[in-house]
Design a protein around this motif. Structure first.
Motif, PDB file in Angstrom:
ATOM      1  N   ARG A  75      59.852  45.633  47.527  1.00  0.00           N
ATOM      2  CA  ARG A  75      60.552  45.615  48.816  1.00  0.00           C
ATOM      3  C   ARG A  75      59.740  44.944  49.911  1.00  0.00           C
ATOM      4  O   ARG A  75      60.255  44.163  50.686  1.00  0.00           O
ATOM      5  CB  ARG A  75      60.883  47.040  49.224  1.00  0.00           C
ATOM      6  CG  ARG A  75      61.699  47.114  50.480  1.00  0.00           C
ATOM      7  CD  ARG A  75      61.866  48.540  50.936  1.00  0.00           C
ATOM      8  NE  ARG A  75      63.262  48.824  51.219  1.00  0.00           N
ATOM      9  CZ  ARG A  75      64.115  49.353  50.365  1.00  0.00           C
ATOM     10  NH1 ARG A  75      63.718  49.692  49.170  1.00  0.00           N
ATOM     11  NH2 ARG A  75      65.366  49.556  50.688  1.00  0.00           N
ATOM     12  N   PHE A  76      58.446  45.269  49.974  1.00  0.00           N
ATOM     13  CA  PHE A  76      57.612  44.696  51.037  1.00  0.00           C
ATOM     14  C   PHE A  76      56.665  43.632  50.510  1.00  0.00           C
ATOM     15  O   PHE A  76      56.026  42.961  51.301  1.00  0.00           O
ATOM     16  CB  PHE A  76      56.781  45.799  51.709  1.00  0.00           C
ATOM     17  CG  PHE A  76      57.601  46.683  52.583  1.00  0.00           C
ATOM     18  CD1 PHE A  76      58.210  47.824  52.062  1.00  0.00           C
ATOM     19  CD2 PHE A  76      57.806  46.380  53.915  1.00  0.00           C
ATOM     20  CE1 PHE A  76      58.986  48.638  52.860  1.00  0.00           C
ATOM     21  CE2 PHE A  76      58.590  47.193  54.727  1.00  0.00           C
ATOM     22  CZ  PHE A  76      59.181  48.315  54.201  1.00  0.00           C
ATOM     23  N   CYS A  85      55.267  50.154  51.928  1.00  0.00           N
ATOM     24  CA  CYS A  85      54.953  49.182  52.983  1.00  0.00           C
ATOM     25  C   CYS A  85      53.459  49.021  53.199  1.00  0.00           C
ATOM     26  O   CYS A  85      53.042  48.034  53.798  1.00  0.00           O
ATOM     27  CB  CYS A  85      55.658  49.562  54.293  1.00  0.00           C
ATOM     28  SG  CYS A  85      54.922  50.938  55.185  1.00  0.00           S
ATOM     29  N   PHE A  86      52.648  49.926  52.707  1.00  0.00           N
ATOM     30  CA  PHE A  86      51.209  49.766  52.872  1.00  0.00           C
ATOM     31  C   PHE A  86      50.583  48.909  51.768  1.00  0.00           C
ATOM     32  O   PHE A  86      49.379  48.723  51.715  1.00  0.00           O
ATOM     33  CB  PHE A  86      50.513  51.140  52.911  1.00  0.00           C
ATOM     34  CG  PHE A  86      50.155  51.585  54.295  1.00  0.00           C
ATOM     35  CD1 PHE A  86      51.122  51.591  55.297  1.00  0.00           C
ATOM     36  CD2 PHE A  86      48.869  51.985  54.607  1.00  0.00           C
ATOM     37  CE1 PHE A  86      50.799  52.010  56.576  1.00  0.00           C
ATOM     38  CE2 PHE A  86      48.541  52.401  55.892  1.00  0.00           C
ATOM     39  CZ  PHE A  86      49.504  52.409  56.882  1.00  0.00           C
ATOM     40  N   GLY A  87      51.424  48.418  50.868  1.00  0.00           N
ATOM     41  CA  GLY A  87      50.927  47.501  49.852  1.00  0.00           C
ATOM     42  C   GLY A  87      50.163  48.179  48.741  1.00  0.00           C
ATOM     43  O   GLY A  87      49.929  49.381  48.776  1.00  0.00           O
ATOM     44  N   PRO A  88      49.755  47.391  47.740  1.00  0.00           N
ATOM     45  CA  PRO A  88      49.117  47.985  46.557  1.00  0.00           C
ATOM     46  C   PRO A  88      47.687  48.417  46.846  1.00  0.00           C
ATOM     47  O   PRO A  88      47.037  47.862  47.736  1.00  0.00           O
ATOM     48  CB  PRO A  88      49.126  46.831  45.552  1.00  0.00           C
ATOM     49  CG  PRO A  88      49.148  45.596  46.374  1.00  0.00           C
ATOM     50  CD  PRO A  88      49.884  45.933  47.631  1.00  0.00           C
ATOM     51  N   PRO A  89      47.186  49.394  46.105  1.00  0.00           N
ATOM     52  CA  PRO A  89      45.790  49.801  46.275  1.00  0.00           C
ATOM     53  C   PRO A  89      44.868  48.748  45.666  1.00  0.00           C
ATOM     54  O   PRO A  89      45.318  47.799  45.027  1.00  0.00           O
ATOM     55  CB  PRO A  89      45.711  51.118  45.499  1.00  0.00           C
ATOM     56  CG  PRO A  89      46.791  51.019  44.487  1.00  0.00           C
ATOM     57  CD  PRO A  89      47.870  50.172  45.077  1.00  0.00           C
ATOM     58  N   ALA A  90      43.571  48.961  45.852  1.00  0.00           N
ATOM     59  CA  ALA A  90      42.591  47.952  45.459  1.00  0.00           C
ATOM     60  C   ALA A  90      42.659  47.583  43.989  1.00  0.00           C
ATOM     61  O   ALA A  90      42.448  46.448  43.609  1.00  0.00           O
ATOM     62  CB  ALA A  90      41.194  48.450  45.808  1.00  0.00           C
ATOM     63  N   GLY A  91      42.961  48.547  43.142  1.00  0.00           N
ATOM     64  CA  GLY A  91      42.911  48.262  41.709  1.00  0.00           C
ATOM     65  C   GLY A  91      44.144  47.575  41.165  1.00  0.00           C
ATOM     66  O   GLY A  91      44.251  47.322  39.976  1.00  0.00           O
ATOM     67  N   VAL A  92      45.106  47.299  42.024  1.00  0.00           N
ATOM     68  CA  VAL A  92      46.395  46.803  41.539  1.00  0.00           C
ATOM     69  C   VAL A  92      46.671  45.426  42.110  1.00  0.00           C
ATOM     70  O   VAL A  92      46.626  45.229  43.318  1.00  0.00           O
ATOM     71  CB  VAL A  92      47.522  47.773  41.966  1.00  0.00           C
ATOM     72  CG1 VAL A  92      48.890  47.167  41.680  1.00  0.00           C
ATOM     73  CG2 VAL A  92      47.374  49.087  41.229  1.00  0.00           C
ATOM     74  N   PRO A 133      47.932  47.135  57.153  1.00  0.00           N
ATOM     75  CA  PRO A 133      49.291  47.207  56.605  1.00  0.00           C
ATOM     76  C   PRO A 133      50.157  48.189  57.388  1.00  0.00           C
ATOM     77  O   PRO A 133      49.670  48.911  58.256  1.00  0.00           O
ATOM     78  CB  PRO A 133      49.040  47.735  55.189  1.00  0.00           C
ATOM     79  CG  PRO A 133      47.819  48.572  55.312  1.00  0.00           C
ATOM     80  CD  PRO A 133      46.990  47.990  56.418  1.00  0.00           C
ATOM     81  N   GLY A 134      51.432  48.196  57.042  1.00  0.00           N
ATOM     82  CA  GLY A 134      52.323  49.180  57.647  1.00  0.00           C
ATOM     83  C   GLY A 134      53.512  48.491  58.253  1.00  0.00           C
ATOM     84  O   GLY A 134      53.435  47.356  58.695  1.00  0.00           O
ATOM     85  N   CYS A 135      54.618  49.183  58.249  1.00  0.00           N
ATOM     86  CA  CYS A 135      55.829  48.610  58.803  1.00  0.00           C
ATOM     87  C   CYS A 135      56.433  49.586  59.806  1.00  0.00           C
ATOM     88  O   CYS A 135      57.391  50.279  59.457  1.00  0.00           O
ATOM     89  CB  CYS A 135      56.804  48.271  57.687  1.00  0.00           C
ATOM     90  SG  CYS A 135      58.342  47.493  58.252  1.00  0.00           S
TER      91      CYS A 135
END
Lengths: 140, 588, 336
Positions: free
Chosen positions: C304-305, C258-265, C164-166
Motif C-alpha cells: 500500500r505504501f 506506512c512506516f515501511g519495512p524493518p531493517a532486515g526486510v 517514515p509515517g503517513c
C-alpha cells in the motif's frame, strides 16, 4: 528471433536437487536454461527470492521441492505450496504472467521429470518473451 | 488335592483324588482300555461302555465304566479279567451290528477275535456309533452347539437343525476330526485349491509354528482363525499345555523405546503372478512360484522334500519361466537379480530328485554374475537342462495333440532358432519378481526416508552410500533397498550394523551446523514462526518477549527464516543475503 | 550559534506532512528559535529562484515530503540536494513512494486517458491532453513532464535520513528537531523509527499464529484485545517498523504498513506474503485456492505504501521504449 530464457531454479537439497543430479548422471539431454540455486528445503524459499530473481534479470523462476508428504523436514513443502500461489496472484497484479513462476514437486528419483519440466518451462518462457526488470510504460 | 492309593491290574498306584479309573490307568501307562466315546478334552460320557473294567471293593466285584468311575482308596481294578473281556465282546458284537463297515469297529472286532456278529444288522451303511463326540465337542469345547443328539431310544441320532446350524457352525472341522468312524467329513465346496498345509500353501491350525526352524520355535495363535476368539469356547491348547505357556488373554503391548539409530530391514514381498493371467497361476494346480517350489523341495517341508504334483505323483517334465513380473514394462521394469540363479539351482535339484526329468528354462538373459555362478551354469548345460531363450508367452492346458493331453503347455518363442514352440510339461515354476513390501510407503513416512522410482527405499548415494539414507541415523539394508541375494544382503546387514555401532561407540552426535538463529535485537515477538517448526524447536521466551530456537532440535530447513516478517531469523549458511547473491550470480 | 537554515518542500504529496509539522502547535516557536525557514511553499512565499541563488550546502536541513512523479519534482529535488547539507525524506511518500506510488500499477497513458477522457465528468471529445510545451497567446507555457513511474526521493538523490509515517507522528518530528538542535544525529542512512516492528510495541494479546480464514476489515468487528492477524484480518504490523504509537491499532484497525519495512526486510510485500501464507492453515489445493481468493488485493494491501520501494517497483506494462524517468538502482541509495 528467439531468445534464450534465463530461468533461476530454487531446488531443495534432498529431493529436487538430487533429482536434477540424477538427470545429470543419467546423461539426459535437456534445455540448459535453468540456473540452479540450492536451498535445504522448499520451505526456505521466500517470495522475496522470486521477486529478486525477476528483478535481477531472470525471465522465469522454477521452485522445486519434495512431493507433499515426503519432505525431508516433514512439511516445509506445504508452506511453499501456500506461499507461491499467493505470490503468483500478487505478481499477476503486477503484470507478471503466471507461467514465469512455477512450483513443482520433483523427487530424488525423478530425473526424467525434472528434465521435462525444464524443457517445458523453457519453451513457455521463450514464447512469452524476456522479462523486463525496469517495467516502464508507454509515452503517450 | 489329596491322594488316593489303588491297585490296577495288580499294580499299586497313587493318584490324585478326583481322577477316573481310566485317567488313573493311563497316567501310569496302562493304555489298553479301549474307548470310543472318551476324549481327554471332554467330560466323561459313558456312552459306549467299552472301557468297562471290573472293580473289587470290600470283597464285592462289579463291572463299571472306567471313564466315569472315580478312584477310591483301596480300590482293586482289573482291566482284563474274563468278565471284562466277555462284556467287551458283547459290546463289540452289538457295535458291529450297528456299523459293520466302520473301520474302527472292525479293528476292535479283530483285536477281540470276533469275526461276525450274531445280532441283526439294521442298516449296513450306518456309520454313526452314537458316541456323541461330535456333539459334545461342538458344545463343550468349541461352544458353537451346531450339531446335536435328537430323539430317544432306538430313534436316537446325531443331527443338525438347518436353521440353527447354518448360523452356529463355524466350519472349524472339529466334529470331522473327532468322529471315530469318518462319518463326518469337511468338504471344500468352493473348490479352493490348496497344495500343501504349510508356509501359507494351505490351511493350518490356528495355533501353529510358522515353519520348522522358525526363530523362535514357539507356536503362535492366529487371532482371526482361533475358535476361542470366535465362540469364547475351546482353549484346548491352553488346557493341555503342561508348562502353562498359553494365555489367550495376552494383549498387544505398546512400548516406547528411545533409540539413536534405526536399521530398516523390512525385506521384500513376492510379486503375485495371478496378475499375469496367461501364466495360469491360481487356475492350474501345477503352476507354482519359485518360493513354493523351495518349500516343497525342503526336507522339512510338507512333502518331506519330494517334488510332487497336486495329485501326489512326480512330474516328469518341468518348465521354469524366468522374469515373471520383472523386466516387464507392465509390472516392474527392473531385474530381480536373484531369480536366474535360483532357477538354475532348481534345475539341479530337480535333476537330483527326479531321475530323467526333462527340464526347460525359458529365459531372456542368464544373469550369472557372482562367484562360481557362470561355472554352475555351464555345469547345468552339461547336465542336459534345456535352455530356451525367450520369455514364455502363455501356459495353457488346451491340448492340440495327443501328447499334450493332461499336461501344461508352455507357449514360447525360441529366439535362438527363430520359431514358436509349444512345450508340454507336468509342472511350471514361475520365477517371480521381488517387489517392495505393500507397506513400504507407510514405513518410509514413518522413519522419514524416500523411495526410488521402483518403490524400494532410497539410499543416500547409489555408489558411495548404499546403506545410509537422507535421514541421519536411519539405514536400509537387504531387499527393502533393492533385490539382492544372500551374500549381498549379509554384506549390507553387516555394514548397517557397523554404522549403527559406530554411532553408538562415538558417544556423541554432531549437530547440523546449518541451523536457524533468532536475532533478539530484531525479533518483535509476533510469534509467526512458532507453529511452523515441525520439530517444535521454536519457543517463546516470556522474559524478553522474543522467539528462541533450540539449537539441538533445529534441523536447518529454514522455513521459519522464510516466514519471519521482520527478517529476524537467520538460516545459517543459507542466509537471505547469500541466496540473493547466488541469484544475482547465476544471472550474470 | 547561528540558526539552522531549514527548507521544507512538498512533491507528489497530499499536504498532510506539512500539516503534521504544523501540528507541533506551540512547539513551532521552538523550531522558530533554532531555525530559519528558507523554503516552505505551503506556508511561506519563497520562490525557486531564491533557492537557486543560494550557495551549495547553504541549507542545513531540507525536509522533503512527497514522492517524485514529474519533472518539476525531480528538478527541485536535485536542486535542494545541491543546496542542502542534509536531505531528509520526510513522510512515507518521500521514503517509500506512499499512496501516490500506487500509480505504479498504471502509467501515464492510462492515467491521462482516465483523467482527461474517460472520467464521467469530462467532456473532451477532441481528446485534448496537457503537453509539456504549449503556445498560448504567443507565449510558451511549460508544464512538467508526467512520469510513468513514481519514484522515492532516494531513487532520485542521495538521502541522509528517513522519517517514515503517513504522516510522521508529532513526537517523532519533535525528536528530529531536537536532534538537529543538539547536533546529536544518528549515522547517515538511518530511519528515524524503532528498529523493531510494530508487534514489539503492540499490546494486544498474541496467542497462536494459526488462521483458517481471512477477513476484510469491514467484514467483522475485531476483538480490541486480541492480535488482529490472529483474528484473520491482514495487519502489516509484523513487517512494519514501529514507533508510530499504534495509531491505527488503537482505532481497532489493522496496520497498513506506512512506516515501511524493518531493517532486515528488503521487500515488505513479499515478506508479508510469506508470513500470511505460512500461518494460514491450508493443506489441500481447494483450501489453498480459498486462501488466495480470500485475499482480494494482495498487491494493493501489502504494497500500500511501498510499491515504489519494492524490488519490482511497478507493474510490468507493454513496453514501447525505455522508461522516461531515470531511476537509480536501489543499491546506490545511501544506507540501504
Amino acid at each position: 528471433m528467439s531468445f534464450e530464457p534465463k530461468i533461476v531454479g530454487l531446488l531443495c537439497n534432498w529431493c529436487s536437487y538430487a533429482g536434477a543430479d540424477l538427470a545429470g548422471t543419467s546423461r539426459k539431454k535437456y534445455a540448459p536454461n535453468v540456473r540452479v540455486v540450492r536451498v535445504m528445503c522448499s520451505g526456505r524459499v521466500e517470495p522475496t527470492f522470486v521477486v529478486k530473481a525477476l528483478q535481477s534479470g531472470a525471465d522465469g523462476v522454477l521452485i522445486c521441492g519434495c512431493h507433499p508428504g515426503d519432505c525431508h523436514y516433514i512439511e516445509g513443502n506445504h508452506k511453499a505450496a501456500r506461499r507461491i500461489p499467493l505470490l503468483k496472484k500478487m505478481l499477476a497484479q503486477l503484470g507478471i504472467e503466471e507461467e514465469r513462476v512455477r512450483l513443482e514437486w520433483v523427487s530424488a528419483s525423478e530425473g526424467d521429470r525434472f528434465a521435462s519440466i525444464v524443457d517445458e518451462m523453457t519453451e513457455q518462457i521463450r514464447e512469452l518473451g524476456p522479462f523486463n526488470p525496469n517495467g516502464g510504460g508507454q509515452d503517450g | 488335592m489329596s491322594e488316593v492309593s489303588l491297585t490296577i491290574d495288580d499294580k499299586d498306584i497313587i493318584v490324585q483324588e478326583g481322577m477316573t479309573i481310566l485317567e488313573a490307568a493311563r497316567s501310569v501307562g496302562i493304555d489298553d482300555i479301549p474307548t470310543l466315546c472318551y476324549h481327554e478334552a471332554l467330560a466323561p460320557y459313558g456312552a459306549c461302555r467299552l472301557c468297562t473294567v471290573e472293580i473289587t471293593s470290600r470283597g464285592k466285584s462289579k463291572l463299571v465304566a472306567s471313564c466315569t468311575y472315580p478312584v477310591e482308596e483301596g480300590l482293586e481294578v482289573n482291566t482284563r479279567s474274563d468278565v471284562v473281556i466277555a462284556a467287551r465282546k458283547v459290546l463289540i458284537e452289538m457295535l458291529l451290528a450297528r456299523t459293520p463297515h466302520a473301520k474302527i469297529i472292525q479293528d476292535l472286532a479283530e483285536e477281540y477275535g470276533l469275526k461276525e456278529t450274531r445280532f441283526k444288522v439294521d442298516r449296513p451303511e450306518e456309520l454313526c456309533i452314537l458316541c456323541g463326540l461330535c456333539a459334545r465337542f461342538c458344545e463343550e469345547v468349541i461352544g458353537a452347539s451346531a450339531i446335536t443328539f435328537a430323539e430317544r431310544g432306538i430313534d436316537r441320532e446325531i443331527t443338525v437343525l438347518p436353521e440353527i446350524t447354518a448360523e452356529a457352525c463355524i466350519g472349524c472341522g472339529a466334529c470331522a476330526k473327532v468322529c471315530p468312524t469318518g462319518l463326518i467329513t469337511l468338504e471344500d465346496i468352493y473348490g479352493r485349491k490348496v497344495l500343501h498345509s504349510e508356509a501359507g500353501l494351505g490351511p493350518s491350525t490356528p495355533i501353529y509354528v510358522p515353519f520348522m526352524y522358525a526363530v523362535p520355535a514357539v507356536p503362535v495363535i492366529d487371532h482371526d482363525t482361533c475358535i476361542h476368539f470366535k465362540t469364547g469356547g475351546c482353549k484346548l491348547c491352553e488346557r493341555f499345555c503342561e508348562v502353562e505357556a498359553i494365555n489367550h488373554e495376552m494383549e498387544d503391548e505398546y512400548e516406547e523405546i528411545e533409540v539413536g539409530s534405526i536399521i530398516v530391514a523390512t525385506g521384500f514381498q513376492q510379486f503375485d503372478p495371478s496378475a499375469i493371467t496367461q501364466y495360469g497361476y491360481g487356475r492350474y494346480d501345477n503352476v507354482i512360484t519359485g518360493l513354493e517350489f523351495e518349500r516343497m523341495s525342503n526336507a522339512s517341508g510338507a512333502t518331506g522334500g519330494n517334488i510332487l504334483l497336486a495329485d501326489g505323483t512326480e512330474p516328469k517334465s518341468v518348465a521354469i519361466l524366468h522374469c515373471i513380473g520383472s523386466r516387464d514394462k507392465n509390472y516392474h521394469e527392473y531385474c530381480s537379480r536373484v531369480c536366474c540363479m535360483y532357477s538354475l539351482k532348481y534345475s539341479h535339484l530337480l535333476g537330483e530328485k527326479i531321475p530323467d526329468v526333462d527340464i526347460y528354462q525359458m529365459y531372456i538373459d542368464l544373469r550369472c554374475f557372482g562367484k562360481g555362478y557362470e561355472e554352475f551354469y555351464n555345469r547345468l548345460q552339461e547336465e542336459g537342462v534345456n535352455f530356451i531363450r525367450g520369455r514364455a508367452g502363455e501356459v495353457t492346458n488346451v491340448a492340440e495333440t495327443p501328447e499334450e493331453r493332461g499336461k501344461l503347455i508352455v507357449l514360447v518363442e525360441d529366439t535362438l532358432i527363430g520359431r514358436q514352440r509349444r512345450i508340454p510339461v507336468d509342472m511350471v515354476i514361475l520365477s517371480v519378481a521381488l517387489e517392495p513390501q505393500a507397506d513400504a510407503e507407510e514405513i518410509a513416512r514413518l522413519v522419514n526416508i524416500s523411495r526410488s522410482a521402483d518403490g524400494f527405499f532410497l539410499e543416500r548415494h547409489p555408489k558411495l552410500e548404499p546403506i545410509s539414507t537422507a535421514t541421519d541415523g536411519v539405514f536400509v539394508v537387504g531387499c527393502c533397498q533393492g533385490p539382492k541375494d544372500i551374500p549381498d544382503t549379509v554384506a549390507q546387514a553387516s555394514a548397517g550394523a557397523a554404522r549403527a555401532l559406530a554411532m553408538i561407540s562415538k558417544g556423541r552426535v554432531e549437530i547440523e551446523a546449518a541451523i536457524s538463529v533468532v536475532d533478539e535485537e530484531l525479533c518483535s515477538g509476533c510469534k509467526t514462526c512458532i507453529p511452523l517448526c515441525p520439530y517444535s524447536a521454536i519457543s517463546f521466551g516470556e522474559e524478553k518477549k522474543v522467539s528462541v530456537i533450540n539449537e539441538a532440535l533445529c534441523k536447518g530447513c529454514g522455513t521459519c527464516a522464510a516466514a519471519c516478517p521482520s527478517g529476524a531469523i537467520t538460516s545459517r549458511h543459507f542466509t537471505t543475503e547469500q541466496i540473493m547473491s547466488q541469484i544475482e550470480g547465476v544471472l550474470v | 550559534m547561528a540558526k539552522l537554515k531549514l527548507a521544507l518542500y512538498w512533491a507528489a504529496s497530499c499536504g498532510g506532512c506539512d500539516v503534521a509539522v504544523l501540528d507541533v502547535n506551540e512547539k513551532i516557536l521552538d523550531v522558530a528559535e533554532i531555525a530559519d525557514i528558507v523554503l516552505w511553499p505551503i506556508a511561506l512565499d519563497f520562490k525557486y529562484h531564491h533557492v537557486e541563488a543560494m550557495e551549495d550546502n547553504a541549507i542545513d536541513v531540507c525536509l522533503f515530503n512527497g514522492a517524485v512523479r514529474n519533472s518539476e519534482q525531480e528538478k527541485i529535488a536535485r536542486l535542494l540536494r545541491d543546496k542542502s547539507k542534509t536531505m531528509v525524506a520526510f513522510g512515507s511518500c518521500a521514503c517509500f513512494g506512499g499512496i501516490p506510488a500506487l500509480g505504479n500499477f498504471t502509467n501515464r497513458a492510462e492515467i491521462f486517458e482516465r483523467a482527461y477522457v474517460e472520467a464521467p465528468s469530462n467532456d473532451n471529445p477532441g481528446r485534448t491532453f496537457p503537453q509539456t510545451m504549449t503556445q498560448v497567446d504567443g507565449n510558451e507555457l511549460e508544464l512538467p513532464e508526467f512520469f510513468d513511474t513514481v519514484l522515492t526521493l532516494a531513487q532520485v538523490v542521495d538521502v541522509e535520513y528517513f522519517i517514515p509515517g503517513c504522516p510522521p507522528p508529532v513526537d517523532l518530528i519533535l525528536k528530529v528537531v531536537d536532534a538537529l538542535a543538539t547536533g546529536q544525529l544518528p549515522p547517515p542512512g538511518a530511519v528515524i523509527a524503532s528498529d523493531k516492528t510494530l508487534c514489539d510495541e503492540c499490546d494486544r494479546k498474541k496467542e497462536e499464529k494459526k488462521i483458517t480464514k481471512i477477513y476484510r476489515p469491514h467484514e467483522i468487528i475485531p476483538d480490541p484485545e486480541r492480535c488482529l492477524l490472529e483474528q484473520g484480518i491482514i495487519c502489516c504490523g509484523p513487517a512494519t517498523r514501529g514507533g508510530c504509537g499504534l495509531r491505527c491499532i488503537k482505532a481497532n484497525m489493522p496496520c497498513r504498513g506506512c512506516f515501511g519495512p524493518p531493517a532486515g526486510v528488503v521487500d515488505q510485500g513479499a515478506k508479508l506474503v510469506s508470513a500470511i501464507a505460512s500461518i494460514y492453515q491450508a493443506e489441500s489445493d481447494e483450501e489453498i485456492a480459498r486462501m488466495v481468493k480470500e485475499i482480494v488485493d494482495p498487491a494493493g494491501t501489502l504494497y500500500r505504501f511501498g510499491l515504489a520501494d519494492s524490488l519490482l517497483r511497478r507493474k510490468r506494462m507493454p513496453l514501447a521504449k525505455a522508461p522516461s524517468a531515470v531511476a537509480r538502482p536501489l543499491v546506490e541509495v545511501i544506507g540501504r
